[in-house]
Motif scaffolding. Structure first.
Motif, PDB file in Angstrom:
ATOM      1  N   GLN A  85      -6.308   5.257  24.395  1.00  0.00           N
ATOM      2  CA  GLN A  85      -5.477   6.069  23.498  1.00  0.00           C
ATOM      3  C   GLN A  85      -5.128   5.276  22.240  1.00  0.00           C
ATOM      4  O   GLN A  85      -5.192   4.049  22.210  1.00  0.00           O
ATOM      5  CB  GLN A  85      -4.216   6.576  24.201  1.00  0.00           C
ATOM      6  N   ARG A  86      -4.770   6.013  21.192  1.00  0.00           N
ATOM      7  CA  ARG A  86      -4.430   5.407  19.904  1.00  0.00           C
ATOM      8  C   ARG A  86      -2.996   5.737  19.522  1.00  0.00           C
ATOM      9  O   ARG A  86      -2.455   6.745  19.953  1.00  0.00           O
ATOM     10  CB  ARG A  86      -5.334   5.949  18.800  1.00  0.00           C
ATOM     11  N   GLY A  87      -2.462   4.892  18.670  1.00  0.00           N
ATOM     12  CA  GLY A  87      -1.113   5.118  18.163  1.00  0.00           C
ATOM     13  C   GLY A  87      -0.436   3.780  17.906  1.00  0.00           C
ATOM     14  O   GLY A  87      -0.913   2.737  18.347  1.00  0.00           O
ATOM     15  N   ASP A  88       0.659   3.810  17.182  1.00  0.00           N
ATOM     16  CA  ASP A  88       1.411   2.579  16.922  1.00  0.00           C
ATOM     17  C   ASP A  88       2.261   2.244  18.134  1.00  0.00           C
ATOM     18  O   ASP A  88       2.924   3.117  18.696  1.00  0.00           O
ATOM     19  CB  ASP A  88       2.318   2.761  15.692  1.00  0.00           C
ATOM     20  N   ASN A  89       2.234   0.988  18.518  1.00  0.00           N
ATOM     21  CA  ASN A  89       3.086   0.504  19.614  1.00  0.00           C
ATOM     22  C   ASN A  89       2.907   1.294  20.907  1.00  0.00           C
ATOM     23  O   ASN A  89       3.866   1.567  21.619  1.00  0.00           O
ATOM     24  CB  ASN A  89       4.567   0.523  19.194  1.00  0.00           C
ATOM     25  N   VAL A  90       1.666   1.682  21.188  1.00  0.00           N
ATOM     26  CA  VAL A  90       1.381   2.294  22.487  1.00  0.00           C
ATOM     27  C   VAL A  90       0.323   1.440  23.177  1.00  0.00           C
ATOM     28  O   VAL A  90      -0.489   0.808  22.507  1.00  0.00           O
ATOM     29  CB  VAL A  90       0.853   3.752  22.356  1.00  0.00           C
ATOM     30  N   PRO A  91       0.366   1.373  24.522  1.00  0.00           N
ATOM     31  CA  PRO A  91      -0.713   0.659  25.209  1.00  0.00           C
ATOM     32  C   PRO A  91      -2.035   1.377  24.962  1.00  0.00           C
ATOM     33  O   PRO A  91      -2.096   2.603  25.055  1.00  0.00           O
ATOM     34  CB  PRO A  91      -0.307   0.714  26.690  1.00  0.00           C
ATOM     35  N   LYS A  92      -3.075   0.625  24.611  1.00  0.00           N
ATOM     36  CA  LYS A  92      -4.343   1.246  24.213  1.00  0.00           C
ATOM     37  C   LYS A  92      -5.197   1.660  25.402  1.00  0.00           C
ATOM     38  O   LYS A  92      -6.027   2.544  25.287  1.00  0.00           O
ATOM     39  CB  LYS A  92      -5.133   0.293  23.295  1.00  0.00           C
ATOM     40  N   VAL A  93      -5.010   1.014  26.546  1.00  0.00           N
ATOM     41  CA  VAL A  93      -5.778   1.378  27.740  1.00  0.00           C
ATOM     42  C   VAL A  93      -4.821   1.605  28.905  1.00  0.00           C
ATOM     43  O   VAL A  93      -3.999   0.743  29.226  1.00  0.00           O
ATOM     44  CB  VAL A  93      -6.807   0.280  28.103  1.00  0.00           C
ATOM     45  N   LEU A  94      -4.928   2.777  29.497  1.00  0.00           N
ATOM     46  CA  LEU A  94      -4.138   3.128  30.682  1.00  0.00           C
ATOM     47  C   LEU A  94      -5.080   3.211  31.873  1.00  0.00           C
ATOM     48  O   LEU A  94      -6.207   3.693  31.739  1.00  0.00           O
ATOM     49  CB  LEU A  94      -3.461   4.487  30.504  1.00  0.00           C
ATOM     50  N   VAL A  95      -4.614   2.771  33.024  1.00  0.00           N
ATOM     51  CA  VAL A  95      -5.444   2.817  34.228  1.00  0.00           C
ATOM     52  C   VAL A  95      -4.727   3.640  35.300  1.00  0.00           C
ATOM     53  O   VAL A  95      -3.564   3.374  35.624  1.00  0.00           O
ATOM     54  CB  VAL A  95      -5.750   1.397  34.762  1.00  0.00           C
ATOM     55  N   PHE A  96      -5.439   4.655  35.808  1.00  0.00           N
ATOM     56  CA  PHE A  96      -4.912   5.523  36.862  1.00  0.00           C
ATOM     57  C   PHE A  96      -5.814   5.438  38.089  1.00  0.00           C
ATOM     58  O   PHE A  96      -6.996   5.097  37.983  1.00  0.00           O
ATOM     59  CB  PHE A  96      -4.880   6.983  36.402  1.00  0.00           C
ATOM     60  N   SER A  97      -5.263   5.799  39.237  1.00  0.00           N
ATOM     61  CA  SER A  97      -6.120   6.006  40.412  1.00  0.00           C
ATOM     62  C   SER A  97      -6.718   7.404  40.303  1.00  0.00           C
ATOM     63  O   SER A  97      -6.206   8.248  39.557  1.00  0.00           O
ATOM     64  CB  SER A  97      -5.295   5.893  41.694  1.00  0.00           C
ATOM     65  N   GLU A  98      -7.793   7.655  41.047  1.00  0.00           N
ATOM     66  CA  GLU A  98      -8.412   8.983  40.973  1.00  0.00           C
ATOM     67  C   GLU A  98      -7.479  10.063  41.527  1.00  0.00           C
ATOM     68  O   GLU A  98      -7.650  11.243  41.226  1.00  0.00           O
ATOM     69  CB  GLU A  98      -9.773   9.010  41.676  1.00  0.00           C
ATOM     70  N   GLU A  99      -6.471   9.651  42.302  1.00  0.00           N
ATOM     71  CA  GLU A  99      -5.480  10.617  42.780  1.00  0.00           C
ATOM     72  C   GLU A  99      -4.447  10.932  41.701  1.00  0.00           C
ATOM     73  O   GLU A  99      -3.661  11.866  41.835  1.00  0.00           O
ATOM     74  CB  GLU A  99      -4.735  10.083  44.020  1.00  0.00           C
ATOM     75  N   GLY A 100      -4.429  10.095  40.635  1.00  0.00           N
ATOM     76  CA  GLY A 100      -3.520  10.386  39.529  1.00  0.00           C
ATOM     77  C   GLY A 100      -2.317   9.486  39.417  1.00  0.00           C
ATOM     78  O   GLY A 100      -1.424   9.734  38.601  1.00  0.00           O
ATOM     79  N   TYR A 101      -2.278   8.420  40.228  1.00  0.00           N
ATOM     80  CA  TYR A 101      -1.150   7.488  40.127  1.00  0.00           C
ATOM     81  C   TYR A 101      -1.403   6.487  39.007  1.00  0.00           C
ATOM     82  O   TYR A 101      -2.508   5.933  38.890  1.00  0.00           O
ATOM     83  CB  TYR A 101      -0.932   6.747  41.454  1.00  0.00           C
TER      84      TYR A 101
END
Length: 321
Positions: free
Chosen positions: A62-78
């Protein structure tokens, strides 16, 4: 003359009735409304998504100011964790699995000190490899000098395919060996055979063919993965809007294509070995207005389709029925 028009209309109705490929067909996918469990983790514009089918992980850029650029989820959505270092403006993301481990490749179209690069990270975000010169937009004369590289696909062998660029001066498809040497390079700016206008997404099928979403030309072009030779193109399905993404379903029977401006996922019949032929849309998933689906990825184990939506600022999961 009037009778002639009535007859033509009758033929069109007949054709729609009997030859429509989705006549009477059941829905192929349904939205998993429980994914992710905590959508509030999407705090920027979600540009790309990659599935690690082997480990049941989903990576979101994801993009934006002061946001984490990579998020990691489990396939269940956690939600599991996020990372931010050395990623400026992620455009494409891809998970590469080998016998010894997995890594995450990201194309960065930023114009700052990290941009115009293709980067490899550990699953936890440690930078392993940088292709390109950070911060320098390239010219097509130098293979590893990128200008807004749009997406990357890495085969199990380590061979790499890059489409470059997302509106920059380069309009090309590049194949690299596992030690980052050029194997072949094709494409210049234009609308002729093998030329591109914003090559936006790339994938490889099980039959030795490379598929490229040639977004600006409103077509998909297909190449031989060994030689780079042009094999064919599809434009018939994209009169309303160009293809933004190309990904195969787990059985390689269908191609999933996002069309951002008309908020649609097109599901196209993938041709078997041999002629590319013309595209046939077997189904489509109409998304809500202003969703703007940008890039997709498919879980090659479960068949689930993940859609990164810039307008809705979320990733949605569709499960096969």
């Amino acid at each position: 003359e009037f009778e002639y028009y009535i007859f033509i209309l009758y033929l069109q109705v007949l054709k729609a009735e009997f030859f429509s490929p989705w006549r009477g067909e059941q829905q192929m996918y349904k939205l998993d409304i429980g994914w992710p469990k905590t959508p509030e983790h999407f705090t920027g514009q979600t540009f790309c998504v990659a599935v690690d089918s082997l480990h049941g992980l989903v990576y979101v850029g994801q993009r934006g100011d002061n946001v984490p650029k990579v998020l990691v989820f489990s396939e269940e959505g956690y939600f599991l964790h996020s990372w931010n270092d050395t990623v400026e403006m992620p455009h494409g993301i891809f998970v590469w699995n080998t016998a010894i481990g997995s890594s995450v490749w990201i194309t960065d179209v930023g114009t700052g000190k990290y941009g115009h690069t293709v980067k490899q990270y550990s699953p936890l975000g440690k930078l392993i490899q940088v292709l390109g010169t950070p911060g320098n937009a390239g010219s097509s004369l130098i293979p590893l000098q990128f200008d807004q590289p749009a997406e990357i696909f890495v085969e199990e062998t380590g061979d790499i395919y890059v489409v470059d660029g997302d509106g920059g001066m380069n309009n090309r498809l590049l194949k690299l060996s596992d030690d980052y040497k050029e194997i072949w390079l094709t494409g210049t700016n234009g609308s002729g055979i093998g030329q591109f206008q914003i090559p936006h997404s790339v994938t490889v099928d099980a039959f030795g063919r490379v598929w490229v979403a040639d977004r600006g030309n409103k077509r998909i072009q297909v190449f031989d993965k060994v030689t780079g030779e042009w094999l064919g193109s599809w434009s018939g399905c994209f009169s309303e809007d160009g293809p933004y993404s190309v990904r195969f379903t787990a059985d390689y029977k269908y191609l999933i294509v996002a069309q951002l401006n008309i908020n649609r996922l097109a599901i196209l019949a993938a041709p078997p070995v041999g002629s590319i032929g013309d595209c046939v849309m077997v189904h489509s998933v109409q998304l809500a207005d202003e969703t703007k689906p940008h890039l997709v990825d498919v879980d090659m184990k479960t068949g689930a389709v993940y859609v990164a939506e810039i307008g809705a600022q979320q990733v949605q999961k569709y499960v096969p029925l």
